[in-house]
Design an enzyme around this catalytic site. Structure first.
Site, short mmCIF file in Angstrom:
data_model
loop_
_atom_site.label_atom_id
_atom_site.label_comp_id
_atom_site.label_asym_id
_atom_site.label_seq_id
_atom_site.Cartn_x
_atom_site.Cartn_y
_atom_site.Cartn_z
N ASN A 48 0.74 -1.32 0.08
CA ASN A 48 -0.26 0.20 -0.25
C ASN A 48 0.66 0.70 -0.29
O ASN A 48 2.06 1.51 0.35
CB ASN A 48 -1.15 0.08 1.12
CG ASN A 48 -0.19 -0.28 2.45
OD1 ASN A 48 0.75 -0.63 2.69
ND2 ASN A 48 -1.18 0.43 3.74
N GLU A 50 0.15 5.39 1.20
CA GLU A 50 -0.28 6.16 1.42
C GLU A 50 0.03 7.30 0.96
O GLU A 50 0.84 7.41 0.20
CB GLU A 50 -0.79 6.19 3.10
CG GLU A 50 -1.48 4.74 2.92
CD GLU A 50 -1.54 4.89 4.55
OE1 GLU A 50 -0.76 5.63 5.40
OE2 GLU A 50 -1.84 4.13 5.13
N ASN A 51 -0.95 8.48 0.49
CA ASN A 51 -0.50 9.73 0.73
C ASN A 51 -1.15 10.79 2.09
O ASN A 51 -2.25 10.50 2.39
CB ASN A 51 -1.28 10.42 -0.60
CG ASN A 51 -0.92 11.37 -1.18
OD1 ASN A 51 -1.31 12.74 -1.25
ND2 ASN A 51 0.05 11.69 -2.29
N TYR A 54 -5.13 12.02 1.71
CA TYR A 54 -5.54 10.50 2.17
C TYR A 54 -5.96 9.86 1.19
O TYR A 54 -5.89 9.09 0.85
CB TYR A 54 -6.42 10.61 3.55
CG TYR A 54 -6.02 11.27 4.69
CD1 TYR A 54 -3.91 11.47 4.89
CD2 TYR A 54 -6.59 10.94 6.16
CE1 TYR A 54 -3.49 12.21 5.83
CE2 TYR A 54 -6.14 11.18 7.45
CZ TYR A 54 -4.28 11.38 7.50
OH TYR A 54 -4.06 11.97 8.13
N CYS A 59 -4.14 0.57 -2.29
CA CYS A 59 -4.08 -0.26 -1.80
C CYS A 59 -2.87 -1.21 -2.58
O CYS A 59 -2.68 -1.18 -3.53
CB CYS A 59 -5.50 -1.01 -1.62
SG CYS A 59 -6.49 -0.29 -0.32
N GLU A 61 -3.65 -4.60 -3.23
CA GLU A 61 -3.63 -5.75 -4.27
C GLU A 61 -3.49 -4.38 -5.67
O GLU A 61 -3.00 -5.04 -6.47
CB GLU A 61 -5.03 -5.34 -3.94
CG GLU A 61 -5.64 -6.21 -2.75
CD GLU A 61 -5.57 -5.76 -1.57
OE1 GLU A 61 -5.26 -4.82 -1.26
OE2 GLU A 61 -6.18 -6.33 -0.79
N CYS A 92 -10.47 -4.65 0.55
CA CYS A 92 -11.33 -3.94 0.76
C CYS A 92 -12.19 -3.63 -0.77
O CYS A 92 -12.19 -4.42 -1.70
CB CYS A 92 -11.25 -2.03 0.64
SG CYS A 92 -10.61 -1.13 -1.05
N CYS A 95 -10.47 -3.21 -3.62
CA CYS A 95 -9.99 -4.10 -4.58
C CYS A 95 -10.35 -4.94 -4.36
O CYS A 95 -10.18 -5.86 -6.14
CB CYS A 95 -9.20 -4.53 -2.88
SG CYS A 95 -7.69 -2.91 -3.17
N1 THU Z 1 -5.60 -1.41 2.53
C1 THU Z 1 -5.08 -2.31 1.68
O1 THU Z 1 -3.63 -2.09 0.46
N2 THU Z 1 -5.41 -3.55 0.83
C2 THU Z 1 -6.41 -3.26 1.69
O2 THU Z 1 -7.24 -4.30 0.71
C3 THU Z 1 -7.53 -3.07 2.65
C4 THU Z 1 -6.33 -1.87 2.71
C5 THU Z 1 -4.83 -0.15 2.97
C6 THU Z 1 -4.81 0.78 2.50
C7 THU Z 1 -4.63 1.87 3.45
O3 THU Z 1 -3.04 1.98 3.04
C8 THU Z 1 -4.57 0.94 5.06
O4 THU Z 1 -4.89 -0.22 4.62
C9 THU Z 1 -5.56 1.20 6.00
O5 THU Z 1 -7.17 0.90 5.13
#
Ligand code: THU
Length: 144
Positions: A48, A50-51, A54, A59, A61, A92, A95
């Protein structure tokens, strides 16, 4: 159900956990790794990202699917997603839809944490009655 070849689960777990160690998650502190097995036996991993703005985060995936495409992979057979635990990580909703683009209902979705594999579903279980590329192909109003 897709069948994994001997050793594939271990390859996926190793690649996913290695990707997880590269996660850029300074805001949530929730590091995620994902490893996709393509239909040629290739494994493609991502973390993942992030930024500070937000909603611009993405993610693990998504990173892994991009890596699959860049390596010439076309279809996904399985994905192993790893989180920190103790709660079992589950992809999520966004994804699940991204996986649907490159996999069928029998795509294996395997959840893990640093202590090992925790659960397996099929994509069809996680995203029933999904919308997919066939809806667009079979659209009678599409210009020919
Ligand atoms: N996250 C993923 O990378 N994959 C998922 O399927 C669930 C959530 C990440 C997104 C974010 O960077 C962190 O988990 C918290 O939500």
């Amino acid at each position: 159900m897709q069948e994994l070849a001997p050793g594939d689960l271990e390859r996926l777990l190793t690649a996913s956990l290695a990707a997880r160690s590269k996660a850029y998650a300074p805001y949530s502190h929730y590091a995620v790794g994902a490893a996709v097995l393509d239909d040629q036996g290739g494994v493609h991993a991502g973390c993942n990202v992030e930024n500070a703005a937000y909603p611009q985060s993405w993610c693990a995936e998504a990173t892994a699917l991009g890596a699959m495409l860049m390596a010439g992979g076309k279809r996904a057979k399985a994905v192993l997603v790893s989180g920190p635990g103790p709660d079992i990580i589950t992809p999520c909703g966004g994804c699940r839809q991204k996986l649907r683009e490159f996999g069928d209902d029998d795509l294996l979705v395997i959840a893990a944490d640093p202590s090992g594999v925790k659960h397996t579903w099929t994509l069809g279980q996680l995203l029933p009655a999904s919308f997919g590329p066939d809806h667009l192909t079979n659209n009678p109003t599409k210009p020919s």
